[in-house]
Design an enzyme around this catalytic site. Structure first.
Site, PDB file in Angstrom:
ATOM      1  N   ASP A  18       0.425  -1.072  -0.256  1.00  0.00           N
ATOM      2  CA  ASP A  18       0.009  -0.138   0.194  1.00  0.00           C
ATOM      3  C   ASP A  18       0.781   1.304   0.478  1.00  0.00           C
ATOM      4  O   ASP A  18       0.674   2.408   0.454  1.00  0.00           O
ATOM      5  CB  ASP A  18      -0.788   0.132   1.525  1.00  0.00           C
ATOM      6  CG  ASP A  18      -2.050  -0.595   1.434  1.00  0.00           C
ATOM      7  OD1 ASP A  18      -2.594  -1.754  -0.063  1.00  0.00           O
ATOM      8  OD2 ASP A  18      -2.216  -1.294   2.949  1.00  0.00           O
ATOM      9  N   LYS A  21       1.539   2.205  -4.820  1.00  0.00           N
ATOM     10  CA  LYS A  21       2.295   1.768  -6.491  1.00  0.00           C
ATOM     11  C   LYS A  21       1.224   1.962  -7.307  1.00  0.00           C
ATOM     12  O   LYS A  21       1.966   2.305  -8.268  1.00  0.00           O
ATOM     13  CB  LYS A  21       2.618   0.091  -6.051  1.00  0.00           C
ATOM     14  CG  LYS A  21       3.431  -0.558  -4.991  1.00  0.00           C
ATOM     15  CD  LYS A  21       3.148  -1.895  -4.538  1.00  0.00           C
ATOM     16  CE  LYS A  21       2.542  -2.632  -4.883  1.00  0.00           C
ATOM     17  NZ  LYS A  21       1.931  -2.009  -3.046  1.00  0.00           N
ATOM     18  N   GLY A  45      -4.921  -4.606  -3.778  1.00  0.00           N
ATOM     19  CA  GLY A  45      -5.191  -3.261  -3.886  1.00  0.00           C
ATOM     20  C   GLY A  45      -4.360  -2.166  -4.156  1.00  0.00           C
ATOM     21  O   GLY A  45      -4.331  -1.300  -3.812  1.00  0.00           O
ATOM     22  N   HIS A  46      -4.264  -1.677  -6.055  1.00  0.00           N
ATOM     23  CA  HIS A  46      -3.557  -0.451  -5.899  1.00  0.00           C
ATOM     24  C   HIS A  46      -5.008   1.042  -6.688  1.00  0.00           C
ATOM     25  O   HIS A  46      -5.751   0.541  -7.757  1.00  0.00           O
ATOM     26  CB  HIS A  46      -2.956  -0.600  -7.301  1.00  0.00           C
ATOM     27  CG  HIS A  46      -2.123  -2.044  -7.242  1.00  0.00           C
ATOM     28  ND1 HIS A  46      -1.106  -2.164  -7.764  1.00  0.00           N
ATOM     29  CD2 HIS A  46      -2.056  -3.259  -6.258  1.00  0.00           C
ATOM     30  CE1 HIS A  46      -0.517  -3.814  -7.219  1.00  0.00           C
ATOM     31  NE2 HIS A  46      -0.557  -3.188  -5.590  1.00  0.00           N
ATOM     32  N   GLN A 229       1.676  -5.919  -3.398  1.00  0.00           N
ATOM     33  CA  GLN A 229       2.197  -6.369  -2.074  1.00  0.00           C
ATOM     34  C   GLN A 229       3.759  -5.447  -1.622  1.00  0.00           C
ATOM     35  O   GLN A 229       3.923  -4.256  -2.747  1.00  0.00           O
ATOM     36  CB  GLN A 229       2.759  -7.798  -1.409  1.00  0.00           C
ATOM     37  CG  GLN A 229       1.167  -8.613  -1.658  1.00  0.00           C
ATOM     38  CD  GLN A 229       0.142  -9.459  -2.416  1.00  0.00           C
ATOM     39  OE1 GLN A 229       0.703  -9.500  -3.137  1.00  0.00           O
ATOM     40  NE2 GLN A 229      -0.649  -8.825  -2.473  1.00  0.00           N
TER      41      GLN A 229
HETATM   42  P1  GDP Z   1      -1.118   0.431  -3.888  1.00  0.00           P
HETATM   43  O1  GDP Z   1      -1.428  -0.882  -2.959  1.00  0.00           O
HETATM   44  O2  GDP Z   1       0.229   0.243  -3.831  1.00  0.00           O
HETATM   45  O3  GDP Z   1      -1.116   0.930  -4.846  1.00  0.00           O
HETATM   46  O4  GDP Z   1      -1.369   1.710  -2.182  1.00  0.00           O
HETATM   47  P2  GDP Z   1      -2.804   1.858  -2.132  1.00  0.00           P
HETATM   48  O5  GDP Z   1      -3.659   1.928  -3.579  1.00  0.00           O
HETATM   49  O6  GDP Z   1      -4.008   0.822  -1.641  1.00  0.00           O
HETATM   50  O7  GDP Z   1      -3.132   2.719  -0.925  1.00  0.00           O
HETATM   51  C1  GDP Z   1      -2.513   4.454  -1.287  1.00  0.00           C
HETATM   52  C2  GDP Z   1      -3.739   4.969  -1.143  1.00  0.00           C
HETATM   53  O8  GDP Z   1      -2.542   6.451  -1.141  1.00  0.00           O
HETATM   54  C3  GDP Z   1      -4.882   5.231  -2.035  1.00  0.00           C
HETATM   55  O9  GDP Z   1      -5.173   5.793  -1.655  1.00  0.00           O
HETATM   56  C4  GDP Z   1      -3.445   6.147  -3.216  1.00  0.00           C
HETATM   57  O10 GDP Z   1      -4.764   7.196  -4.052  1.00  0.00           O
HETATM   58  C5  GDP Z   1      -3.226   7.407  -2.393  1.00  0.00           C
HETATM   59  N1  GDP Z   1      -1.827   8.496  -1.989  1.00  0.00           N
HETATM   60  C6  GDP Z   1      -1.554   8.403  -3.543  1.00  0.00           C
HETATM   61  N2  GDP Z   1       0.114   9.534  -3.032  1.00  0.00           N
HETATM   62  C7  GDP Z   1      -0.344   9.962  -2.366  1.00  0.00           C
HETATM   63  C8  GDP Z   1      -0.427  10.889  -1.757  1.00  0.00           C
HETATM   64  O11 GDP Z   1       1.405  11.239  -2.220  1.00  0.00           O
HETATM   65  N3  GDP Z   1      -1.290  12.323  -0.904  1.00  0.00           N
HETATM   66  C9  GDP Z   1      -1.727  11.042  -0.874  1.00  0.00           C
HETATM   67  N4  GDP Z   1      -2.742  11.957   0.503  1.00  0.00           N
HETATM   68  N5  GDP Z   1      -2.769  10.360  -1.023  1.00  0.00           N
HETATM   69  C10 GDP Z   1      -2.132   9.586  -1.834  1.00  0.00           C
HETATM   70  P1  IMO Z   2      -1.015  -4.208  -2.338  1.00  0.00           P
HETATM   71  O1  IMO Z   2      -0.746  -4.791  -3.290  1.00  0.00           O
HETATM   72  C1  IMO Z   2      -0.952  -4.719   2.246  1.00  0.00           C
HETATM   73  C2  IMO Z   2      -0.857  -8.526   3.908  1.00  0.00           C
HETATM   74  C3  IMO Z   2      -2.074  -8.902   4.152  1.00  0.00           C
HETATM   75  C4  IMO Z   2      -1.881 -10.328   5.227  1.00  0.00           C
HETATM   76  C5  IMO Z   2      -0.494 -10.782   4.068  1.00  0.00           C
HETATM   77  C6  IMO Z   2      -1.538 -12.079   4.185  1.00  0.00           C
HETATM   78  O2  IMO Z   2      -2.436  -3.854  -2.306  1.00  0.00           O
HETATM   79  O3  IMO Z   2       0.123  -3.285  -1.742  1.00  0.00           O
HETATM   80  P2  IMO Z   2      -2.775 -12.757   1.702  1.00  0.00           P
HETATM   81  O4  IMO Z   2      -3.811 -12.303   1.748  1.00  0.00           O
HETATM   82  O5  IMO Z   2      -1.585 -12.791   1.139  1.00  0.00           O
HETATM   83  O6  IMO Z   2      -1.948 -13.754   2.034  1.00  0.00           O
HETATM   84  O7  IMO Z   2      -2.130 -11.706   4.168  1.00  0.00           O
HETATM   85  O8  IMO Z   2       0.110 -10.007   3.467  1.00  0.00           O
HETATM   86  N1  IMO Z   2      -1.304  -8.210   2.045  1.00  0.00           N
HETATM   87  C7  IMO Z   2      -1.130  -6.828   1.998  1.00  0.00           C
HETATM   88  N2  IMO Z   2      -1.086  -5.817   2.729  1.00  0.00           N
HETATM   89  N3  IMO Z   2      -1.518  -4.442   0.527  1.00  0.00           N
HETATM   90  C8  IMO Z   2      -1.257  -5.272  -0.226  1.00  0.00           C
HETATM   91  O9  IMO Z   2      -1.198  -5.305  -1.746  1.00  0.00           O
HETATM   92  C9  IMO Z   2      -1.241  -7.198   0.715  1.00  0.00           C
HETATM   93  N4  IMO Z   2      -1.498  -8.049  -0.090  1.00  0.00           N
HETATM   94  C10 IMO Z   2      -1.661  -8.889   1.258  1.00  0.00           C
HETATM   95  O10 IMO Z   2      -3.055  -8.209   5.284  1.00  0.00           O
HETATM   96  O11 IMO Z   2      -1.228  -8.796   6.668  1.00  0.00           O
HETATM   97 MG    MG Z   3      -3.238  -1.334  -2.053  1.00  0.00          MG
END
Ligand code: GDP
Ligand code: IMO
Ligand code: MG
Length: 439
Positions: A18, A21, A45-46, A229
């Site tokens: 999270d 990416k 979840g991106h 991840q």
């Molecule tokens: P990922 O799994 O690595 O793609 O990240 P996620 O989407 O799960 O979580 C990142 C969250 O932060 C998302 O809701 C993005 O829209 C938000 N986000 C990304 N970059 C920034 C930033 O620079 N500032 C803020 N406030 N939010 C951001």
């Molecule tokens: P993105 O790509 C954050 C965590 C789960 C748990 C562990 C194992 O959005 O960064 P799983 O269901 O994969 O067997 O769970 O890994 N986990 C993540 N945490 N971002 C993710 O994906 C994750 N995918 C799995 O919360 O701790």
């Molecule tokens: Mg994510």
């Protein structure tokens, strides 16, 4: 073999996932011909914001949002066909062209409802360490892959073979679940029929994606590899057993796509200006006080897939140095700088101590990592808004000092800074390795 083509780059998470990416891959995918995912499944979840539109991509690479770009789901993934089709439908109804642009590896593994059943029940079993998974069945599907009884996309497309394989694998699962007393009734025949129906929709997108990628590279096209991840959730290098079941670090890009290491020109790590983790497991810099809550609120730190509140804490230099070594990071992107705008002081963990001893390496066990004491240095906050700033010069001096501190302590350049969720809320450092690789 010729020299590695600098054009192919891996972008991955350097913390516990999270890191942002999705935003970064989406933003820079315009510079590449192909975006390829190499591991994980719909546990990812991106999130990508494009104007008013929000997309949460789970299985499909974020590059799909760029018209004309090819997106590849590599052999390293585990695919729930229903989840994939739901994602395709949602994208197409939002006007994103998927058909013709998405290619799925015939060697990727298929995830079944029985995997979710096994996971749900094993997570709840008394005496078992609860990992706090995303409950998508990811671990049990990779278990089957490693146990050599997995069913792959190519098998799914061969109806006769699939039926026989499915019946035999499920018979074994039912027997195991019954023996353990964890069997939940499933209509196995109906599920098989549903998978066969999904197979027909997926069929036109399936191919040997390693051949597709390697041919494209030979033709001078460029590939951006998108990690899911993060390094600390990597099955080998993460905080085992509190990890996911795939190779989220840079090595996974090769095994998970069939593109050799000699064809990869650079690796970029995405990192928050602080750190978060979802689920169980050790977290040395977790802020259990009001500061953690403040980060969660300002950063909206709730899981994109499960909605669970993310645990929040301070930037961890030893962890980032470890991730830099494992992945060979050329550059890091620091995201969500704006989330720290309100803090008077910002602690940064610069070392780990166990008793009086300073640790020189990442402890291999959870027991050891749980005991480490983070050594903090406190940096002054900038106390003004950085939200949306797109030029390095416009950052407040103290924010620049914070970034310079991270750079000097981690030993990796900060090549890009994100100051908001949107594409234009991004700073690229001129002359950086990052700019050479992607910008
Ligand atoms: P990922 O799994 O690595 O793609 O990240 P996620 O989407 O799960 O979580 C990142 C969250 O932060 C998302 O809701 C993005 O829209 C938000 N986000 C990304 N970059 C920034 C930033 O620079 N500032 C803020 N406030 N939010 C951001
Ligand atoms: P993105 O790509 C954050 C965590 C789960 C748990 C562990 C194992 O959005 O960064 P799983 O269901 O994969 O067997 O769970 O890994 N986990 C993540 N945490 N971002 C993710 O994906 C994750 N995918 C799995 O919360 O701790
Ligand atoms: Mg994510």
């Amino acid at each position: 073999m010729g020299l590695a083509k600098m054009g192919n780059v891996i972008i991955l998470g350097s913390q516990w996932g999270d890191e942002g990416k999705g935003k970064i891959v989406d933003l820079f995918s315009g510079r590449f011909d192909i975006v390829a995912r190499y591991q994980g499944g719909h546990n990812a979840g991106h999130t990508v914001f494009i104007g008013e539109n929000k997309f949460v991509l789970k299985l499909i690479p974020s590059g799909i949002l760029r018209p004309g770009k090819i997106a590849v789901i590599g052999n390293g993934l585990v695919i729930d066909p229903a989840a994939l089709l739901a994602e395709i439908d949602a994208l197409e109804s939002a006007g994103v062209a998927v058909a013709g642009n998405l290619f799925i590896s015939n060697r990727a593994h298929v995830l079944f409802p029985a995997h979710r059943m096994m996971e749900r029940l094993s997570e709840a079993r008394p005496g078992r360490v609860s990992i706090g998974t995303t409950s998508r069945g990811i671990g049990p599907c990779y278990e089957d892959k490693s146990a050599r009884r997995g069913i792959r996309i190519a098998d799914l497309l061969n109806t006769e073979l699939f039926r026989a394989q499915y019946d035999s694998v499920m018979e074994e699962k039912v027997a195991v679940a019954r023996t353990l007393g964890i069997y939940e009734d499933q209509d196995l025949r109906r599920i098989r029929d549903e998978y066969e129906a999904c197979a027909e929709r997926i069929r036109p997108m399936v191919c040997d994606t390693s051949q597709l990628l390697n041919q494209a590279i030979r033709d001078g096209k460029t590939v951006l590899f998108e990690g899911a991840q993060g390094t600390m959730l990597d099955i080998d290098h993460g905080t085992y057993p509190f990890v996911t079941s795939s190779s989220a670090s840079a090595g996974g890009a090769c095994t998970g796509t069939g593109v050799p290491p000699t064809r990869i020109g650079g690796v970029i790590g995405v990192s928050k200006a602080y750190i978060t983790r979802v689920g169980g497991g050790p977290f040395p810099t977790e802020a259990l006080d009001g500061a953690g809550e403040q980060i969660r609120r300002r950063g909206n730190e709730f899981g994109a897939v499960t909605g669970r509140p993310r645990r929040c804490g301070w930037f961890d230099v030893p962890l980032l140095r470890y991730a830099a070594a494992i992945n060979g990071l050329d550059s890091i992107v620091v995201t969500k700088l704006d989330v720290l705008d309100e803090f008077d002081n910002i602690p940064v963990c610069v070392g780990y101590r166990a008793g009086t001893t300073e640790l020189r390496e990442m402890p291999p066990t959870v027991a050891q990592l749980e005991k480490v004491e983070p050594v903090y240095e406190c940096l002054p906050g900038w106390r003004c808004s950085t939200f949306g700033i797109a030029s390095y010069d416009e950052l407040p001096a103290k924010a620049k000092e914070y970034l310079a501190f991270l750079e000097s302590r981690t030993g990796v350049e900060v090549g890009c800074i994100s100051t908001g969720p949107e594409r234009n809320q991004t700073i690229v450092r001129e002359g950086s390795r990052f700019a050479k690789l992607v910008a």
